[in-house]
Write a protein that holds these residues in place. Sequence first.
Motif, short mmCIF file in Angstrom:
data_model
loop_
_atom_site.label_atom_id
_atom_site.label_comp_id
_atom_site.label_asym_id
_atom_site.label_seq_id
_atom_site.Cartn_x
_atom_site.Cartn_y
_atom_site.Cartn_z
N SER A 19 6.05 -3.71 5.49
CA SER A 19 4.81 -3.82 4.89
C SER A 19 3.51 -2.66 4.78
CB SER A 19 3.78 -5.29 5.13
OG SER A 19 2.85 -5.27 4.85
N ALA A 20 3.70 -1.51 5.77
CA ALA A 20 2.40 -1.53 6.20
C ALA A 20 2.92 -0.31 5.46
CB ALA A 20 2.23 -1.54 7.48
N VAL A 21 4.07 -0.08 6.24
CA VAL A 21 4.03 1.81 5.75
C VAL A 21 5.06 1.67 3.85
CG1 VAL A 21 6.15 3.42 5.71
CG2 VAL A 21 5.38 2.37 7.85
N LEU A 23 3.67 2.95 -0.23
CA LEU A 23 3.39 4.28 -1.13
C LEU A 23 1.81 5.15 -0.54
CD1 LEU A 23 4.06 3.04 -4.93
CD2 LEU A 23 5.29 4.79 -3.46
N GLY A 24 1.34 3.75 0.54
CA GLY A 24 0.19 4.05 0.85
C GLY A 24 0.26 5.19 1.76
N ASN A 25 1.61 5.41 2.64
CA ASN A 25 1.47 6.26 3.65
C ASN A 25 2.34 8.47 2.97
OD1 ASN A 25 2.05 3.62 4.75
ND2 ASN A 25 2.14 5.01 6.65
N PHE A 101 0.22 -3.53 -10.46
CA PHE A 101 0.23 -1.56 -10.30
C PHE A 101 0.66 -1.09 -9.50
CE2 PHE A 101 -3.57 -1.85 -6.69
CZ PHE A 101 -3.03 -0.83 -6.24
N TYR A 102 1.11 -1.42 -8.02
CA TYR A 102 2.22 -0.61 -7.38
C TYR A 102 3.10 -0.54 -7.77
CZ TYR A 102 2.90 -0.28 -2.17
OH TYR A 102 3.18 0.87 -1.02
N SER A 103 3.65 -1.24 -8.46
CA SER A 103 5.19 -1.47 -9.40
C SER A 103 5.25 -0.56 -10.28
CB SER A 103 5.50 -2.89 -9.64
OG SER A 103 5.31 -4.09 -8.75
N PHE A 221 -7.62 0.94 6.09
CA PHE A 221 -7.26 -0.49 5.20
C PHE A 221 -5.36 -0.55 4.20
CE2 PHE A 221 -11.14 -3.49 5.33
CZ PHE A 221 -11.48 -2.28 6.24
N PHE A 222 -5.45 -0.05 3.21
CA PHE A 222 -4.55 -0.36 1.93
C PHE A 222 -3.82 -0.16 3.37
CE2 PHE A 222 -2.33 1.04 -0.49
CZ PHE A 222 -2.01 0.45 -1.99
N SER A 223 -3.57 1.21 4.00
CA SER A 223 -2.03 1.76 4.97
C SER A 223 -1.42 0.21 5.51
CB SER A 223 -2.63 2.40 5.61
OG SER A 223 -0.65 3.45 5.88
N1 PHE Z 1 0.38 -0.98 3.22
C1 PHE Z 1 0.90 -0.67 2.25
C2 PHE Z 1 1.31 0.83 1.75
O1 PHE Z 1 0.78 1.70 2.15
C3 PHE Z 1 0.71 -1.25 0.89
C4 PHE Z 1 0.20 -2.73 1.07
C5 PHE Z 1 -0.94 -3.41 0.54
C6 PHE Z 1 1.19 -3.60 0.98
C7 PHE Z 1 -2.16 -4.53 0.67
C8 PHE Z 1 0.62 -5.39 1.25
C9 PHE Z 1 -0.64 -5.56 0.69
O2 PHE Z 1 1.71 0.91 1.14
#
Ligand code: PHE
Length: 447
Positions: A19-21, A23-25, A101-103, A221-223
């Motif tokens: 979940s964490a890793v 597009l944010g990374n 938007f991530y999609s 936070f986002f990541s």
């Molecule tokens: N952490 C994810 C990323 O780095 C993005 C994300 C945000 C996932 C919120 C779940 C909830 O791309």
Amino acid sequence: MERGNFGTKIGVILATAGSAVGLGNIWRFPYMTGQDGGAAFIIVYLVCVLLLGIPGMIAEFIVGRHGAANAATAYARMGGKRSWAALGFVGALTSLIILGFYSVIAGWCLQYLFASIMGNLSGDAAYVNAYFTKFSSNPVEPLLWTLVFIVLTHLVVVRGVRKGIEKMSNILMPTLFILLLVIVVVSCCLPDAGKGISFLFKPDFSKVTKSVFLDGLGQAFFSLSLGTACLCTYASYFTRQTNLLKSSAQIVSIDTLVAILAGLMIFPAAFSVGVNPDSGPQLIFITLPNVFQQAFSPVLGYIIGILFYALLALAALTSTISMHEIGTSLFFEELHISRSKGAVIETLIAVVIGMLCSLSCGAVDITVFGKSFLNFCDFLTSNILLPLGSFFTCILVGWIAPRKIVKDEFTNWGTVSQGFYGIWLFFIRFISPVCIAVVFLHQMGVL
Ligand code: PHE
């Protein structure tokens, strides 16, 4: 109602790290680092991850595992009042908007993967630039890729926690790591790669401004997927044996390592061919295809291009799965419907948001407060809803929830991590809320 559980310890770590890793990374971290001056930004980011990320993650884990339910019920159980469920609902809404938007961006990765395979990305810098503008403003193509991505996510989530989420993460996370390492090695062996490496690791402190600090905090936070109820939902599938401190330290380490590796993949290659890495969000779509072509032989460039976009799509998928799961479990349990019906509702709403975001990138003029709908969704979630969600989670766990429950969850009923409890509590009560408030107020233009 039967709830799932993650089956293994490694499954817990890989699914949550999945979940964490994302597009944010690999997309956001490198372009922010490129824009914000390199190593100095990374130091600030690392400080934020350590000081705020780990304590905040543990707080969300505590809410989730104690609640053993979807985010709304979990927050209500932790606060002892139904009104706290609002925090879970807002978290689910936040992740639904992010999913939309991530999609779209993840869909672009699929399109670029396809284009790389077909050899359509080869041409000079002007060609690659024009390719991106033409593609992203086309009304149909990006929309279809967005749909493909949401449907892929749906198919994994309906299979459930163990057979869907855990199994996919166990396959995708190691694959992603290996792909990443391969590109890092190739990139660091290029002539003049040293310049990119020192950009990443030699800080220039004259570049640490207030905005670098705040950008680093937002990126952390986002990541780490903090503030969306996502970590809380996954923690509801943890068992009583899961060590929350240790797990969060492991997940944060994996997330940070992947971000640094993404930097090591991109900057040496960019500096090697003399491309400035400060082009912003388009870095990986406009700058990189060009870098791959110039830096490597045609065959190697072709293979690396394919590997890179495959990697991005995989990383994005493990994150969209987690965003989708928050809403799915919430609809499933709160509306007393089947899990697959819950997933269908989540998917349908995500499709509507995704379509609006995709169309707003040039095909149709959909603007809110002067921003394209996609940029507005990004702004609303990252700059407003994530800080708010995290802030109130700290308040709930640090000040409102019964101290005994919090301590029992942190220490696994007195069996682990007792020595760190006091320090963690201090962070969650004082340091984290104050720091988050500062970011929030700054972004609202008050500070
Ligand atoms: N952490 C994810 C990323 O780095 C993005 C994300 C945000 C996932 C919120 C779940 C909830 O791309």
